[in-house]
Scaffold this motif. Structure first.
Motif, PDB file in Angstrom:
ATOM      1  N   GLU A   2       0.823  -1.200   0.000  1.00 44.92           N
ATOM      2  CA  GLU A   2       0.000   0.000   0.000  1.00 44.92           C
ATOM      3  C   GLU A   2       0.860   1.253   0.000  1.00 44.92           C
ATOM      4  O   GLU A   2       1.988   1.244   0.461  1.00 44.92           O
ATOM      5  N   ARG A   7      -3.877   0.832  -2.971  1.00 44.50           N
ATOM      6  CA  ARG A   7      -3.593  -0.564  -2.632  1.00 44.50           C
ATOM      7  C   ARG A   7      -3.072  -1.199  -3.917  1.00 44.50           C
ATOM      8  O   ARG A   7      -3.637  -0.979  -4.994  1.00 44.50           O
ATOM      9  N   ARG A   9      -2.049  -4.864  -5.624  1.00 43.82           N
ATOM     10  CA  ARG A   9      -2.166  -6.311  -5.458  1.00 43.82           C
ATOM     11  C   ARG A   9      -1.961  -7.021  -6.783  1.00 43.82           C
ATOM     12  O   ARG A   9      -2.201  -6.439  -7.851  1.00 43.82           O
ATOM     13  N   ASP A  15      -9.502  -9.642 -13.276  1.00 41.64           N
ATOM     14  CA  ASP A  15      -9.035  -8.295 -13.620  1.00 41.64           C
ATOM     15  C   ASP A  15      -8.721  -8.129 -15.100  1.00 41.64           C
ATOM     16  O   ASP A  15      -8.354  -7.035 -15.542  1.00 41.64           O
ATOM     17  N   GLU A  66      -5.528   0.115  -6.921  1.00 45.00           N
ATOM     18  CA  GLU A  66      -6.892   0.449  -6.529  1.00 45.00           C
ATOM     19  C   GLU A  66      -6.864   1.579  -5.512  1.00 45.00           C
ATOM     20  O   GLU A  66      -5.969   1.617  -4.663  1.00 45.00           O
ATOM     21  N   LYS A  67      -7.853   2.462  -5.586  1.00 46.06           N
ATOM     22  CA  LYS A  67      -8.011   3.460  -4.534  1.00 46.06           C
ATOM     23  C   LYS A  67      -8.363   2.713  -3.255  1.00 46.06           C
ATOM     24  O   LYS A  67      -9.241   1.848  -3.256  1.00 46.06           O
ATOM     25  N   LYS A  68      -7.681   3.034  -2.165  1.00 37.79           N
ATOM     26  CA  LYS A  68      -7.943   2.359  -0.893  1.00 37.79           C
ATOM     27  C   LYS A  68      -9.394   2.495  -0.460  1.00 37.79           C
ATOM     28  O   LYS A  68     -10.013   1.528  -0.039  1.00 37.79           O
ATOM     29  N   THR A  70     -12.231   3.278  -2.094  1.00 34.82           N
ATOM     30  CA  THR A  70     -13.352   2.809  -2.917  1.00 34.82           C
ATOM     31  C   THR A  70     -13.089   1.499  -3.647  1.00 34.82           C
ATOM     32  O   THR A  70     -14.015   0.918  -4.218  1.00 34.82           O
ATOM     33  N   ARG A  71     -11.840   1.066  -3.675  1.00 34.44           N
ATOM     34  CA  ARG A  71     -11.411  -0.121  -4.433  1.00 34.44           C
ATOM     35  C   ARG A  71     -11.569   0.051  -5.942  1.00 34.44           C
ATOM     36  O   ARG A  71     -11.534  -0.922  -6.697  1.00 34.44           O
ATOM     37  N   GLU A  72     -11.728   1.299  -6.382  1.00 30.75           N
ATOM     38  CA  GLU A  72     -11.806   1.572  -7.816  1.00 30.75           C
ATOM     39  C   GLU A  72     -10.423   1.351  -8.432  1.00 30.75           C
ATOM     40  O   GLU A  72      -9.422   1.862  -7.938  1.00 30.75           O
ATOM     41  N   ALA A  73     -10.388   0.588  -9.523  1.00 33.56           N
ATOM     42  CA  ALA A  73      -9.134   0.359 -10.230  1.00 33.56           C
ATOM     43  C   ALA A  73      -8.748   1.624 -10.983  1.00 33.56           C
ATOM     44  O   ALA A  73      -9.576   2.224 -11.673  1.00 33.56           O
TER      45      ALA A  73
END
Length: 171
Positions: A2, A7, A9, A15, A66-68, A70-73
């Motif tokens: 992070e 984030r 991964r 994906d 990914e945005k921490k 919102t988890r938006e890629a």
């Protein structure tokens, strides 16, 4: 792994659709692969290559960003072994969706990966950048890399920025 806002991964098979939207986007590919977007077969080959890279501890391969919150890629970035002028080099690279350009994600991801490279025992790191990609050259300089040389990489003229990580991260 992070950073402040991101984030990072490894990719999963789920994906692939996102990955394909990047490597088939003409704006994203403007300075990559000789400016040519990938067709479906090439995109699949490039994507599968990441899983092979994950097995080599000397590199991270490309990781999904990914945005921490919102988890938006927003893109992908990683440490990748490349052969430049007959020498194996560790490169830090990143690819972002155009709507996420100019907000510092590339710089943030690259800086976190540079620290990861240092923590893994690497000292030399490069970025391979198209000569006209001034935004990526600015990111490289902001993260402490310096212009090293012009060369040809996979048939495409590029500039190489490099650094000694031990000068940037002192333990």
């Amino acid at each position: 792994m992070e950073s402040e806002r991101l984030r990072m991964r490894p990719f999963s098979e789920a994906d692939y659709t996102f990955y394909k939207t990047l490597v088939q986007n003409e704006l994203v590919m403007r300075y990559i692969n000789g400016g040519v977007a990938l067709d479906d077969a090439e995109a699949q080959i490039w994507f599968e290559r990441q899983f092979e890279r994950y097995e080599d501890e000397r590199q991270t391969g490309f990781l999904l960003l990914e945005k921490k919150e919102t988890r938006e890629a927003v893109g992908f970035a990683g440490l990748v072994l490349q052969e430049v002028d007959g020498v194996e080099e560790l490169e830090v690279g990143y690819w972002l969706t155009p709507i996420h350009w100019k907000v510092g994600y590339g710089r943030e991801a690259a800086n976190r990966l540079m620290r990861e490279a240092f923590e893994r025992g690497n000292d030399r790191l490069i970025s391979i950048i198209h000569p006209e990609n001034t935004s990526s050259q600015n990111v490289a300089r902001a993260n402490g890399l310096q212009w090293e040389k012009e060369t040809v990489f996979k048939g495409v003229p590029v500039v190489i920025y490099s650094c000694r990580l031990s000068r940037l991260f002192r333990g």
